[in-house]
Design a protein around this motif. Sequence first.
Motif, short mmCIF file in Angstrom:
data_model
loop_
_atom_site.label_atom_id
_atom_site.label_comp_id
_atom_site.label_asym_id
_atom_site.label_seq_id
_atom_site.Cartn_x
_atom_site.Cartn_y
_atom_site.Cartn_z
N ARG A 119 0.84 -1.21 0.00
CA ARG A 119 0.00 0.00 0.00
C ARG A 119 0.87 1.26 0.00
O ARG A 119 1.92 1.29 0.66
CB ARG A 119 -0.91 0.02 1.22
CG ARG A 119 -1.82 -1.20 1.34
CD ARG A 119 -2.73 -1.06 2.56
NE ARG A 119 -1.97 -0.67 3.75
CZ ARG A 119 -1.31 -1.53 4.53
NH1 ARG A 119 -1.30 -2.82 4.23
NH2 ARG A 119 -0.67 -1.10 5.59
N ASP B 256 0.55 3.90 1.59
CA ASP B 256 0.65 4.58 2.88
C ASP B 256 1.52 3.82 3.89
O ASP B 256 1.69 4.26 5.02
CB ASP B 256 -0.74 4.83 3.47
CG ASP B 256 -1.52 3.53 3.68
OD1 ASP B 256 -1.07 2.46 3.19
OD2 ASP B 256 -2.59 3.59 4.32
N GLU B 257 2.10 2.68 3.49
CA GLU B 257 2.92 1.94 4.45
C GLU B 257 4.35 2.49 4.47
O GLU B 257 4.81 3.13 3.52
CB GLU B 257 2.93 0.45 4.12
CG GLU B 257 3.57 0.08 2.80
CD GLU B 257 3.46 -1.42 2.53
OE1 GLU B 257 4.40 -2.14 2.92
OE2 GLU B 257 2.45 -1.86 1.96
N ASN B 258 5.02 2.26 5.59
CA ASN B 258 6.39 2.75 5.74
C ASN B 258 7.35 1.95 4.86
O ASN B 258 7.28 0.72 4.81
CB ASN B 258 6.83 2.66 7.20
CG ASN B 258 6.07 3.61 8.09
OD1 ASN B 258 5.68 4.70 7.67
ND2 ASN B 258 5.85 3.22 9.34
N THR C 73 -0.25 13.14 -3.82
CA THR C 73 -0.12 11.98 -2.96
C THR C 73 0.72 10.92 -3.66
O THR C 73 1.19 11.14 -4.78
CB THR C 73 -1.52 11.41 -2.61
OG1 THR C 73 -1.39 10.44 -1.58
CG2 THR C 73 -2.19 10.79 -3.83
N LYS D 287 -6.40 2.75 -3.85
CA LYS D 287 -6.30 4.20 -3.70
C LYS D 287 -6.23 4.88 -5.06
O LYS D 287 -6.83 5.94 -5.28
CB LYS D 287 -5.07 4.55 -2.87
CG LYS D 287 -4.88 6.04 -2.62
CD LYS D 287 -3.64 6.29 -1.78
CE LYS D 287 -3.38 7.77 -1.58
NZ LYS D 287 -2.13 8.01 -0.80
#
Length: 276
Positions: free
Chosen positions: A107, A109-111, A197, A245
């Motif tokens: 994803r 948004d993951e680190n 984003t 997303k």
Amino acid sequence: MTTEIVVTGASGFVGQALLREFIENGVSVQGLSRRKVNGLVTVERYSDAPMSEESVLVHLAQGANTSDSFGDEDIELCRMLASRPWHHIVYASSAIVYGDASNHLRRPDENVAAFNDYSRVKLACEKIVLEAGGTCVRLGNLYGPGMNVDTVVSAILRQIPGDGSLVLQNTAPVRDFLWVNDAARCLAAACRVMPNTILNAGSGGGMAVGDVARLALTLAGQGCRPVVGLTGSSRTSCLILDIAKTTSALNWTPEVNITTGLVSLLRTSGVEICKS
């Protein structure tokens, strides 16, 4: 879209597909290249890129070979370009930044953390572009007409038609294969929406390299040929992208699945497709 698009690295694999996407949809686009190519603007340095405050920049001009060493000049170029008053910036990043050690859908948004020069440069450039209000698109394993001869799909197609085993370096890695024109549509959509984003551009599913080879052989009527890997590893090697997303933000989904893509490439190579 009335805003002009400026594309660095326009002579490359993705760049050519993106230019076609814009031109076919009546979008004003200016492709830049450091080598002379008909229809493109030749620049000695991308820092000389022509622009206006109404232009959207798509920055593709970085090496694609993940085994190469990368220096800070790519980061400095990105920083310089991002400092200019573009209407928006879309940066072509890579799914490689996730690594390949996990089999879950990756994803945006993951680190993530840099593990080599390539991922270090990509992540540094992403940070610069995001801070400038731009959009970063992490591209999966791209394939299609004009792809690099060093890709695994190229290695498969070179051996079809043929006799005996189809030989690959390693058949086990699972990858997210995306048709280059679908990647171009995603980048073009990011230019329209300008979401500021990080987004993934992939198929949303994975396939083992060996299975891709077996599928290609079956399509070519050579399904009886074995697929052999020269090396193997007990280590997980998997990279599949979560595109939820991207679908939500850009109203984009890939249109060409791996079967359709392989059929197109095989036919282009003069291989007759098996109907059964």
